[in-house]
Design a protein around this motif. Structure first.
Motif, PDB file in Angstrom:
ATOM      1  N   VAL A   1      88.546  72.828  -0.972  1.00  0.00           N
ATOM      2  CA  VAL A   1      87.595  73.003   0.122  1.00  0.00           C
ATOM      3  C   VAL A   1      88.356  73.030   1.445  1.00  0.00           C
ATOM      4  O   VAL A   1      89.215  72.177   1.691  1.00  0.00           O
ATOM      5  N   HIS A   2      88.022  74.006   2.293  1.00  0.00           N
ATOM      6  CA  HIS A   2      88.537  74.059   3.665  1.00  0.00           C
ATOM      7  C   HIS A   2      87.390  73.745   4.612  1.00  0.00           C
ATOM      8  O   HIS A   2      86.324  74.372   4.526  1.00  0.00           O
ATOM      9  N   ASP A   3      87.619  72.807   5.511  1.00  0.00           N
ATOM     10  CA  ASP A   3      86.544  72.397   6.426  1.00  0.00           C
ATOM     11  C   ASP A   3      87.193  71.825   7.685  1.00  0.00           C
ATOM     12  O   ASP A   3      87.876  70.795   7.628  1.00  0.00           O
TER      13      ASP A   3
ATOM     14  N   ASN B   1      77.515  73.497  -5.700  1.00  0.00           N
ATOM     15  CA  ASN B   1      76.344  74.372  -5.591  1.00  0.00           C
ATOM     16  C   ASN B   1      75.801  74.479  -4.178  1.00  0.00           C
ATOM     17  O   ASN B   1      74.886  75.256  -3.923  1.00  0.00           O
ATOM     18  N   GLY B   2      76.356  73.711  -3.267  1.00  0.00           N
ATOM     19  CA  GLY B   2      75.941  73.807  -1.880  1.00  0.00           C
ATOM     20  C   GLY B   2      76.966  74.577  -1.078  1.00  0.00           C
ATOM     21  O   GLY B   2      77.778  75.332  -1.607  1.00  0.00           O
ATOM     22  N   ALA B   3      76.920  74.373   0.225  1.00  0.00           N
ATOM     23  CA  ALA B   3      77.903  74.985   1.123  1.00  0.00           C
ATOM     24  C   ALA B   3      78.288  73.943   2.163  1.00  0.00           C
ATOM     25  O   ALA B   3      78.020  74.107   3.348  1.00  0.00           O
ATOM     26  N   PRO B   4      78.949  72.846   1.714  1.00  0.00           N
ATOM     27  CA  PRO B   4      79.195  71.732   2.640  1.00  0.00           C
ATOM     28  C   PRO B   4      80.095  72.112   3.804  1.00  0.00           C
ATOM     29  O   PRO B   4      80.009  71.516   4.881  1.00  0.00           O
ATOM     30  N   SER B   5      80.969  73.082   3.613  1.00  0.00           N
ATOM     31  CA  SER B   5      81.863  73.485   4.692  1.00  0.00           C
ATOM     32  C   SER B   5      81.362  74.720   5.422  1.00  0.00           C
ATOM     33  O   SER B   5      82.059  75.278   6.268  1.00  0.00           O
TER      34      SER B   5
ATOM     35  N   GLN C   1      82.056  61.713  10.861  1.00  0.00           N
ATOM     36  CA  GLN C   1      80.593  61.539  10.816  1.00  0.00           C
ATOM     37  C   GLN C   1      79.860  62.883  10.779  1.00  0.00           C
ATOM     38  O   GLN C   1      78.664  62.929  10.453  1.00  0.00           O
ATOM     39  N   ASP C   2      80.582  63.958  11.105  1.00  0.00           N
ATOM     40  CA  ASP C   2      79.944  65.281  11.086  1.00  0.00           C
ATOM     41  C   ASP C   2      80.145  66.015   9.759  1.00  0.00           C
ATOM     42  O   ASP C   2      79.637  67.133   9.592  1.00  0.00           O
ATOM     43  N   LEU C   3      80.890  65.424   8.831  1.00  0.00           N
ATOM     44  CA  LEU C   3      81.057  66.056   7.520  1.00  0.00           C
ATOM     45  C   LEU C   3      79.712  66.116   6.803  1.00  0.00           C
ATOM     46  O   LEU C   3      78.905  65.193   6.867  1.00  0.00           O
ATOM     47  N   SER C   4      79.472  67.177   6.091  1.00  0.00           N
ATOM     48  CA  SER C   4      78.186  67.416   5.440  1.00  0.00           C
ATOM     49  C   SER C   4      77.862  66.337   4.405  1.00  0.00           C
ATOM     50  O   SER C   4      78.754  65.894   3.665  1.00  0.00           O
ATOM     51  N   PRO C   5      76.602  65.932   4.321  1.00  0.00           N
ATOM     52  CA  PRO C   5      76.189  65.021   3.236  1.00  0.00           C
ATOM     53  C   PRO C   5      76.415  65.622   1.858  1.00  0.00           C
ATOM     54  O   PRO C   5      76.454  64.892   0.859  1.00  0.00           O
TER      55      PRO C   5
END
Length: 587
Positions: free
Chosen positions: A460-462, A482-486, A468-472
């Motif tokens: 994962v690249h983010d 299955n999501g798009a956290p980044s 605190q701003d990282l996706s839940p």
């Protein structure tokens, strides 16, 4: 044409992982010419006693676009020529002679005394010519390199425009790694592969010889810290290819088996001798590390123990040399600085690195991810070029214990529709399976960053600024896959990666205010000073480390790279904050 040349800047032995006693450095000053009208072939410059270059000279192996080349021109020219003379040393006259090129970008033709030796295509791999029958005393060597701004050419971070932009940098044309002449015996290894076997305390040795000697044999002698660990002599009867296993002593004198670990890099020395009629015809000195890379559930393992990776992204650029390090010591220093900051590995980004860097990674104990430079246009020629360059890198670098991962693709570059396009997915999968076919000892990160088809590792690249701003979505495997956290979908359509190891393989990218502005950039604005850099760096690194289910992280990046000023070091390798403070935040 020049003679009596001064000592070259890069005069060290170029392949410390396979050392021979007799050799001649051909780095240093060469005649040089831009062939803007592409007329050199028609005019047979390779037969002349001087190039039509207006007296230009270049310091090989530095590309003409670099300061250390002595040319330092930012003009793009598709075709360039090199020429020099050399005297054959006495110690090479009675030997077979090999002419080696470390790398030349991109299509290369080589002539010796006006006779074509051959050609090579690819900007990051080595190539060799046997010049035994063509060399006697004084000789003229001519090289033509063609390097166009083609999208199907694996170019990595070299700009495909005439000028740098965004995160692409000054192109590198022509000779950019060492050139040297080497003396070998009448019968010698064309290549050899060393495959460690941790469970059995052994190493498998595969050797391909140039010719089959009559009444010949291969003698293999392994030692650890000067103490004999194994010795075996294999008779040569019908085949130039030899495959055998050396079982290593582990008695009280040697104090057991010694595995290679990051930070504790035990290495065994190995001498490979080709014998003819009982006499040594050729000898090469090398080494190997006893280590095993694997996967156990969602963990990456080294020597059957879980491995947590603290990596830093390293693009291997220098202010004055571009892709070419100014010295062998500079390559060693990059490894030392990486270790000093508390990292146990480097993701070498969009570059197959100089073998001297890999030697020091082996010797000092630094893990390496090796990455295929990207091409940028999905068509058949791109596919063939990528397959060729990756397979040649595996051939060259297979024996380095530091390398644990191959990365064929990055962030969908060159395969922009891979999320749903079957053709792009098939290219990824082809490269993935090709690596495992050629090298069953390492893992593959298929399309590093997102939209992953076949892969051993979910990456994962983010570039989120604060933890605190990282996706839940990072809190569960389903949220990652299955999501798009980044902001990017991690899994390509039709693939499932449940249960695989996960690496947070790009984050950070923090610039300082004194460096940023204009074309210079980092991510999410710039910090005021070194203290602010440490605060944000420490926070986001802690956030990466605390991601549930992840087996490591990779911070961007080791050094500034021209307009991309988000390194922990500047391009001259000066730290932007104390190394020990950076190290604390990696603990």
């Amino acid at each position: 044409m020049m003679s009596n040349l001064p000592s070259p800047i890069r005069g060290e032995y170029p392949r410390p992982d396979r050392v021979r006693e007799n050799w001649l450095a051909l780095n240093g000053q060469w005649d040089f010419a831009f062939d803007r009208e592409n007329r050199g072939l028609a005019e047979q410059w390779y037969r002349s006693s001087g190039l039509d270059g207006g007296g230009l000279r270049i310091e090989v192996p530095f590309p003409y676009q670099s300061k250390l080349s002595g040319i330092d021109s930012q003009e793009h020219c598709d075709v360039v020529w090199y020429q020099r003379t050399f005297e054959l040393p006495e110690n090479l006259k009675s030997m077979r002679r090999l002419l080696h090129f470390g790398a030349a970008d991109y299509r290369t033709q080589v002539w010796l005394d006006g006779q074509l030796l051959g050609t090579h295509e690819g900007g990051y791999s080595d190539f060799t010519f046997d010049v035994t029958g063509l060399t006697e005393s004084r000789h003229s060597l001519t090289v033509r390199c063609e390097d166009r701004l083609d999208f199907d050419q694996p170019r990595g971070k070299q700009s495909y425009r005439p000028e740098p932009f965004a995160c692409w940098y000054t192109p590198v044309t022509g000779l950019w790694q060492s050139v040297w002449l080497e003396g070998v015996g009448e019968y010698y290894p064309l290549d050899f592969r060393l495959t460690p076997d941790v469970e059995n305390g052994a190493v498998q040795v595969e050797v391909s010889l140039n010719e089959l000697p009559k009444r010949g044999a291969l003698r293999l002698t392994a030692s650890f810290e000067g103490k004999l660990a194994a010795c075996q002599e294999v008779g040569l009867t019908t085949d130039r290819y030899v495959r055998t296993t050396l079982f290593l002593r582990h008695d009280e004198e040697i104090s057991g088996l010694h595995c290679w670990w990051p930070g504790s890099p035990s290495l065994y020395d190995l001498t490979i001798e080709t014998l003819a009629d009982g006499q040594t015809a050729d000898r090469v000195e090398t080494y190997f590390g006893l280590r095993k890379v694997g996967v156990w559930g969602d963990k990456i393992t080294l020597n059957n123990s879980p491995l947590y990776q603290r990596l830093i992204l390293d693009q291997g650029y220098w202010q004055d040399g571009l892709l070419t390090a100014p010295s062998a010591q500079a390559l060693k220093k990059d490894v030392e600085l990486t270790l000093a900051m508390g990292y146990n590995g480097a993701r070498k980004h969009q570059k197959f690195e100089d073998p001297i860097y890999l030697y020091w990674a082996d010797k000092l104990g630094l893990l390496v991810w090796s990455e295929l430079p990207s091409a940028y246009w999905l068509r058949d020629s791109e596919k063939r070029n990528l397959m060729r360059d990756l397979s040649e890198a595996i051939r060259r670098d297979y024996n380095h214990p530091s390398i644990i991962v191959w990365t064929p693709l990055n962030e969908s570059w060159g395969v922009s529709a891979i999320q749903s396009q079957r053709e792009a997915q098939q290219l990824n999968d082809c490269l993935y399976h090709m690596v495992h076919c050629l090298d069953g000892t390492r893992l593959v990160s298929g399309n590093d960053g997102w939209e992953q088809a076949e892969t051993d590792i979910v990456t994962v690249h983010d570039y989120t600024a604060w933890p605190q701003d990282l996706s839940p979505g990072y809190q569960s495997e389903d949220g990652v896959l299955n999501g798009a956290p980044s902001g990017k979908i991690i899994t390509a359509q039709g693939y499932g990666h449940w249960g695989k190891p996960k690496i947070f393989s790009e984050f950070g990218g923090i610039a300082m205010a004194k460096d940023a502005g204009g074309e210079n950039w980092g991510y999410h604005g710039a910090v005021a000073d070194g203290n602010a850099l440490l605060e944000r760096f420490g926070a986001i690194t802690r956030g990466a480390r605390e991601l549930p289910g992840f087996s490591g992280y990779c911070y961007t990046q080791l050094t500034d790279v021209f307009q991309e000023v988000n390194g922990l070091l500047d391009m001259d390798r000066q730290p932007k904050a104390p190394l020990e403070e950076i190290r604390k935040r990696n603990s």
